[in-house]
Design an enzyme around this catalytic site. Structure first.
Site: not given
Ligand code: EPU
Length: 422
Positions: A305, A126, A397, A122, A117, A22-23, A124, A93
């Site tokens: 995960d 960055q 999902r 979470r 969430c 999925k990811n 965005v 998201r």
């Molecule tokens: N974060 C920030 N600011 C940002 C981005 C991230 O503070 O701009 C923080 C987040 O709040 C979190 C940490 O950084 O505490 C890491 O978040 P990351 O951005 O890596 O997570 P993500 O990209 O939103 C993806 C997967 C998630 C998985 C995480 C961590 C996808 C679509 N989603 O999320 O998958 O848990 O990386 O590996 O790739 C799942 O599949 O169940 C799932 C939640």
């Protein structure tokens, strides 16, 4: 809402075919926005999140043809809207992943900000900071990120933390920027390498993916390509935890064990016998699991995960396990539900201490997010008696035909459709 009805105590035996990740599939679908040529994908899992992404892209004018064998062919030759509306973003998201590609190719994007969430804040920020460094003019208005740039310009970007979709968004933006971009502190997840491999087939110049320093030399245009989505390491890991909890022996086909190192180590420590080939994993469990402690980390560390699913195993293990969640601030929502099945878990901040008991007892429990749902299913498979897992739309999902795959290896599990329940 559909439910899963499980009678626990069956050993799992047989073969499971692992689906595409999925990811990896989500950013890859969004990458189709980067070219006017056709992107032909295979091994795309049939999941609700994939359907949502195709609807989102469809609203923008991307034409998608989906076969029932996991193939999806996408053409973004005639994009008519550069907006991701709140209605779709709030349900998923990962919709934020259209931001980078839209600004890079069309010079403009209007993407609803995802809200809160279940598993954490979470933000965005960055993604936004990185795009601004690439020269985009960014405003937040009425709940939308509005980004504009005549042409993005390569830059050196160091994100404050390691972010998976943040790295993906910035990589997709940088491939069409003018000049060189260096992404420091980049995420190293296999799904990022898979996206990079597709982008390279489309003509992008990327080096260092899979490391924390990705170097991208921008090109003027990208062309069509074909790509097979990498296997889902989290789905594979979920089935391994299920066997760990019930006992039995399974063979996972179309798996990618080279992406699962930290998890396979921990499962072996728990007592699973594991043997791997390039694309298969055979696993047998002939004893009560041993408690195993983990700290979730970015790849190649132990994945957040998989924390909830391993916790289900620890609930019935011999010993006490300390499990620390370092990635998300609220990812212990399954703990209370596991407690309703008799589990002994103490939480202190980001740490859960799980004291193994002989067996869980079936109960009605409620899923709160995708991986929490998977954890409750594993607990139900191992428990004595009947378990009903409610709100399994979360599961739909991210797991393709989970109950069918489990039935095929001997689980007593059945979907109760909303109409049937009524
Ligand atoms: N974060 C920030 N600011 C940002 C981005 C991230 O503070 O701009 C923080 C987040 O709040 C979190 C940490 O950084 O505490 C890491 O978040 P990351 O951005 O890596 O997570 P993500 O990209 O939103 C993806 C997967 C998630 C998985 C995480 C961590 C996808 C679509 N989603 O999320 O998958 O848990 O990386 O590996 O790739 C799942 O599949 O169940 C799932 C939640």
């Amino acid at each position: 809402m559909d439910k899963l009805s499980i009678t626990g105590g069956r050993r799992l035996e047989g073969e499971v075919t692992v689906s595409g990740a999925k990811n990896a599939a989500l950013p890859i679908l969004c990458a189709s926005l980067l070219s006017s040529d056709t992107i032909a994908l295979s091994n795309v899992p049939a999941l609700n999140d994939i359907g949502t992404t195709l609807r989102l892209l469809g609203q923008m004018g991307v034409r998608a043809e989906r076969g029932n064998d996991g193939t999806v062919s996408l053409s973004a030759a005639q994009v008519s809207s550069l907006e991701a509306p709140y209605e779709l973003v709030k349900t998923m998201r990962a919709s934020i992943l259209v931001l980078g590609p839209l600004v890079a190719r069309f010079g403009e994007a209007r993407v609803s900000l995802p809200g809160g969430c279940a598993i954490g804040q979470r933000p965005v920020d960055q993604h936004i900071k990185g795009l601004a460094a690439l020269g985009a003019d960014i405003r937040i208005e009425h709940g939308f990120v509005i980004a504009k740039a005549k042409r993005l310009k390569g830059a050196s970007i160091r994100t404050d933390m390691v972010t998976v979709t943040g790295t993906e968004n910035l990589m997709m933006a940088a491939v069409l920027a003018e000049g060189q971009t260096v992404l420091e502190n980049a995420a190293r997840e296999p799904e990022i390498s898979d996206l990079a491999e597709l982008l390279i087939k489309m003509g992008a110049r990327i080096q260092g993916h899979g490391t924390d320093r990705i170097v991208i030399d921008g090109v003027d245009t990208l062309h069509g390509a074909s790509h097979r989505v990498v296997a889902d390491r989290i789905e594979a890991g979920t089935f391994l935890c299920a066997v760990g909890a019930t006992g039995g022996e399974i063979m996972l086909r179309h798996a990618a064990p080279d992406t699962m190192g930290a998890l396979l180590d921990k499962l072996q420590e728990a007592g699973l016998q594991i043997e791997c080939g390039t694309d298969w994993i055979r696993c047998a469990m002939r004893q009560r699991p041993k408690a195993v402690g983990i700290r979730t980390r970015e790849y190649p560390g132990f994945p957040t995960d998989m924390q909830a699913q391993l916790m289900a195993l620890n609930c019935i293990a011999d010993g006490t396990a300390v499990m620390v969640e370092n990635i998300f601030e609220n990812r212990f929502m399954h703990v209370q539900e596991l407690g309703r099945m008799g589990a002994r878990i103490d939480i202190d901040g980001h740490t859960a201490v799980v004291t193994g008991i002989d067996s869980l007892s079936g109960a009605t429990v409620m899923a709160t997010d995708l991986r929490a749902s998977a954890s409750l299913v594993i607990a139900g498979l191992a428990a004595k008696g009947d378990t009903t897992v409610e709100r399994i739309y979360h599961l739909d999902r991210g797991y393709e035909r989970m109950e069918q795959k489990l039935c095929a290896i001997g689980a007593d599990i059945r979907r109760v459709r909303a109409q049937e329940a009524a």
